[in-house]
Enzyme design. Structure first.
Site, PDB file in Angstrom:
ATOM      1  N   ASP A 149     -21.712  29.694   6.950  1.00 32.83           N
ATOM      2  CA  ASP A 149     -21.294  29.612   5.553  1.00 32.83           C
ATOM      3  C   ASP A 149     -22.391  28.919   4.743  1.00 32.83           C
ATOM      4  O   ASP A 149     -23.292  28.274   5.297  1.00 32.83           O
ATOM      5  CB  ASP A 149     -19.981  28.831   5.466  1.00 32.83           C
ATOM      6  CG  ASP A 149     -19.221  29.090   4.175  1.00 32.83           C
ATOM      7  OD1 ASP A 149     -19.667  29.931   3.379  1.00 32.83           O
ATOM      8  OD2 ASP A 149     -18.176  28.445   3.971  1.00 32.83           O
ATOM      9  N   GLU A 209     -26.808  31.034   1.576  1.00 28.74           N
ATOM     10  CA  GLU A 209     -27.596  31.878   0.656  1.00 28.74           C
ATOM     11  C   GLU A 209     -29.051  31.422   0.513  1.00 28.74           C
ATOM     12  O   GLU A 209     -29.880  32.294   0.241  1.00 28.74           O
ATOM     13  CB  GLU A 209     -26.895  31.923  -0.709  1.00 28.74           C
ATOM     14  CG  GLU A 209     -25.605  32.701  -0.727  1.00 28.74           C
ATOM     15  CD  GLU A 209     -24.477  31.990   0.015  1.00 28.74           C
ATOM     16  OE1 GLU A 209     -23.638  32.683   0.610  1.00 28.74           O
ATOM     17  OE2 GLU A 209     -24.447  30.755   0.001  1.00 28.74           O
ATOM     18  N   ASP A 250     -15.581  34.382  -0.933  1.00 29.84           N
ATOM     19  CA  ASP A 250     -14.426  33.856  -1.661  1.00 29.84           C
ATOM     20  C   ASP A 250     -13.871  34.876  -2.645  1.00 29.84           C
ATOM     21  O   ASP A 250     -14.017  34.743  -3.870  1.00 29.84           O
ATOM     22  CB  ASP A 250     -14.818  32.571  -2.396  1.00 29.84           C
ATOM     23  CG  ASP A 250     -15.320  31.496  -1.458  1.00 29.84           C
ATOM     24  OD1 ASP A 250     -15.106  31.635  -0.237  1.00 29.84           O
ATOM     25  OD2 ASP A 250     -15.939  30.536  -1.935  1.00 29.84           O
TER      26      ASP A 250
END
Length: 788
Positions: free
Chosen positions: A443, A446, A522
């Site tokens: 997670d 990026e 999300d």
């Protein structure tokens, strides 16, 4: 800091707490200052185009065409893929490619064409280069699928990376798909799409872009054929799409266009031509076979940010067992870590985590751990100290370690573009395995670094190894998560060599399928979020990432019982079947939505368990062929325009068609059926395609159809593998493939091939072999035989 940034800073301090808010303000200011001093100002620029052809140099698979102001290298590979690169760009080095560049096709020859141009003719494709640098891709029959106009560069006068633009034309009837994970798909509407992996910072819906996974990969489908195009540069950029229009008379069509603008990097391109299956086979041979998940990862997963304690995990698992609901994995989010620090455990809330993991495994349930890349910048933290000793963390242009803000507070970031750092990080998973975890979800990679204003990521001036070439975050950003996934995957292979790693990642880039899959991130709770969930899975599959799925119920809100159930029913037919929710969102356990939803959810769970051998087979086929589990309706018939425009249903493999309910209050829905006979899997009523049919979709189920003649591996009542055969139409035959594997190891079982045909009044099923047909290796149950 301007006035707007000051307002954002005040809001940040108030919304996330004073300490963390102040950190995000400082981080934003540090980032801005680092880029101001570490990135050169662009200043004046010179525009450049290739110019006219000067000379050519034939070579293996193609050759080099030299223009007055650039040169173009063309290579046709033995797998039919075409490469071209401007300004001396070669296929390597590339983060997308799996290993070496494929071998050149010795039969492809560079030869003169009309009007001073040149062409390369190969078995599956012809590439034509005009004398001013336009590049056309044609089918063997001469149909132009794509025409790239001469590119244009803007070069800083004082030196530095050149911006460039490539405008391409496709047929007026062409449709665009792909570009990574896009919520507005699967068919991409006209508009501008950014190529910069981004944590939006909020729950997203179909209109939000960009998201976590962006790829310069497009699949273009038209009457003339299908092709995949990949521009191999990881820099920031945009793609602007405009579908064409067909005029009433001949010659009045307006071509579709795709305009790619990049802030830097090489202008190099791969194109694959053929059927969708052939295109993705070539893509997988180029970028790597998809990782094969262990069988348990194809079951049902339950996750939540906020389980909070071992007692809460046991309560949830006990609820599944008490209600007779299948469960295969439980995921622990950042709340199980010690102050959100990666590779740690909160000993107060999870004092005996390894014991819990062993208890769950005895019930057939695996534990999956979140892993974030950010490391708390605190001496005494074992990961921080180890990374500091390894010189593992990203530095800025002045040589200082870059510091950002993530969940544990002030944090530093490993440079996964360095082989030594990947090796160090991969070894850290030993701690997770010792705690009893069987799988991992990456997670915040990026990478995300919280900031009160500006971009929530690392400074663009931050320095990276890039495998020893050296460069900055402008080039490394989009491949950061890909390299993190590689580190985890390769580390797990060393630490647990007998087991296939299970790893999925929120962010990634072309080639990420080599190391695992992904999930939606999300996604917003709501009916638009439900629709976006399907778009993401289908679009990613067409970019070569077959294993993905959404947060069932949405990440952020409180779904109504109807919305939750419809999401759950869709998820039961997607590769990653996982419920998940935010710390502040409502519950996601099926029994929390009332007795009716519980019973209907049980039906979906039981059906997923029954279809598990089919999902295992699809996983093996994806590894061997690159074909996604979830496929658009046009997969086998891309020339069917009606199917190209249908994004609310999908094929699950070759045998099933799934039509989820995506709108509130619906108890019937229209379904577009491809050519052939299709059976409703509940009523066994037969429908003939191509046609649009209106079918019942009660709250208890979503419409699912089986293709006539399909042979599906399913789980029988005794738990063994059974063949479910759907009767072929009279005068026709059918068949299917089966890969009987329920394990976790590296053995790749043989593919079993079956045929089904009518013999008198009954359907006969035979297993194909070298010596002809034989008896099936598994029990057979024929359905739909009452239809004629």
């Amino acid at each position: 800091m301007n006035g707007r940034d000051l307002v954002r800073s005040v809001k940040a301090v108030g919304s996330v707490g004073a300490a963390q808010g102040v950190r995000t303000v400082r981080a934003a200011w540090r980032r801005r200052r680092a880029d101001a001093t570490g990135l050169p100002a662009r200043g004046a620029e010179r525009a450049r185009v290739p110019g006219a052809v000067q000379e050519v140099e034939p070579g293996p698979g193609g050759g080099v065409v030299r223009f007055s102001r650039s040169e173009l290298r063309i290579l046709v590979a033995v797998n039919g893929a075409v490469f071209w690169g401007w300004d001396g760009a070669e296929p390597e080095p590339s983060y997308a490619l799996a290993g070496r560049c494929p071998e050149a096709d010795p039969r492809a020859v560079l030869e003169p064409d009309k009007d001073g141009g040149w062409r390369v003719v190969a078995e599956r494709v012809t590439v034509v280069v005009s004398r001013h640098g336009a590049v056309e891709v044609r089918t063997p029959g001469g149909v132009t699928l794509r025409r790239d106009l001469p590119p244009r560069w803007w070069e800083p006068v004082g030196g530095g990376p050149a911006r460039w633009m490539q405008r391409s034309e496709v047929a007026a009837d062409a449709r665009f798909f792909g570009l990574g994970g896009r919520a507005s798909g699967p068919r991409l509407p006209d508009g501008k799409y950014r190529l910069w992996n981004t944590d939006p910072g909020f729950a997203f819906a179909p209109g939000d872009d960009p998201l976590y996974i962006t790829m310069p990969v497009q699949m273009v489908v038209s009457d003339g054929g299908t092709h995949l195009v990949f521009h191999d540069t990881s820099w920031d950029g945009t793609v602007t799409l405009l579908e064409g229009e067909e005029g009433e008379g001949s010659g009045h069509d307006r071509a579709g266009t795709s305009e790619l603008r990049m802030d830097g990097g090489p202008l190099r391109c791969w194109v694959m031509v053929g059927t969708p299956a052939r295109v993705l086979l070539a893509w997988a041979s180029l970028t790597g076979a998809p990782a094969l998940p262990p069988a348990w990862a194809l079951g049902h997963h339950h996750a939540r940010w906020g389980f909070g304690s071992e007692q809460e995990v046991r309560r949830i698992v006990a609820g599944y067992l008490e209600h007779g609901l299948p469960l295969d994995a439980v995921h622990l989010d950042i709340d199980h870590l010690d102050a959100h620090q990666v590779f740690t455990v909160d000993q107060d809330r999870f004092p005996k985590l390894s014991v819990l993991a062993e208890e769950l495994r005895r019930d057939g349930i695996r534990l999956v751990s979140i892993v974030d890349p950010a490391v708390k910048a605190l001496p005494g933290n074992a990961v921080y100290d180890g990374g500091t000793a390894e010189d593992a963390f990203v530095r800025d242009a002045s040589g200082q370690v870059v510091q950002g803000v993530v969940w544990p507070g002030d944090a530093v970031f490993p440079d996964f573009t360095h082989a030594r750092v990947r090796d160090w990080w991969g070894g850290l998973y030993e701690e997770r395995l010792a705690q009893g975890f069987s799988g991992f979800w990456h997670d915040m990679n990026e990478p995300t670094s919280f900031a009160a204003f500006g971009e929530s990521t690392l400074p663009r001036s931050a320095r990276h190894s890039l495998e020893g070439r050296g460069g900055d975050h402008r080039e490394a950003h989009n491949v950061y998560a890909l390299c993190m996934a590689r580190a985890g995957f390769e580390g797990l292979r060393k630490l647990a060599p007998e087991e296939r790693p299970f790893l999925f990642s929120r962010s990634g880039w072309a080639g990420m399928q080599r190391y695992g899959g992904t999930w939606s991130g999300d996604v917003a709770t709501g009916w638009p979020g439900l629709r976006a969930s399907l778009a993401l899975v289908m679009g990613l599959g067409l970019c070569g990432v077959p294993y993905s799925g959404p947060d069932i119920g949405g990440f952020d809100g409180d779904p109504s019982p109807e919305l939750y159930l419809r999401w759950f029913q869709l998820g039961a037919y997607l590769p990653l079947f996982r419920t998940h929710a935010s710390l502040r969102a409502g519950r996601r356990e099926p029994w929390e939505f009332g007795a009716e939803v519980l019973e209907h959810a049980r039906v979906a769970l039981v059906e997923r368990r029954r279809l598990l051998p089919y999902f295992v087979t699809l996983a093996h086929l994806a590894r061997r062929t690159g074909a996604p589990y979830v496929r658009p309706l046009w997969w086998a018939a891309p020339e069917e325009r009606t199917l190209r425009d249908c994004g609310d249903a999908f094929l699950l493999g070759d045998s099933l068609l799934v039509a989820p309910v995506l709108d509130p209050g619906a108890d019937r829905r229209a379904v577009q059926l491809p050519r052939g006979r299709w059976y409703d899997t509940v009523t066994e009523q037969a429908y003939e395609g191509p046609a649009q049919v209106l079918v019942d979709a009660p709250l208890s189920r979503i419409p699912v159809f089986a293709r006539a003649g399909a042979v599906l591996p399913v789980r029988g009542e005794d738990g063994g593998l059974e063949l479910e055969v759907w009767a072929p139409a009279r005068g026709r035959t059918g068949g299917g493939l089966v890969v009987p594997d329920g394990g976790e190891g590296w053995d790749e079982p043989d593919i079993e091939r079956y045929t089904a045909r009518w013999m008198g009044s009954r359907v006969v099923v035979e297993r194909e072999g070298e010596d002809g047909g034989g008896e099936p290796s598994h029990p057979v149950r024929v359905r739909g035989a009452g239809e004629r």
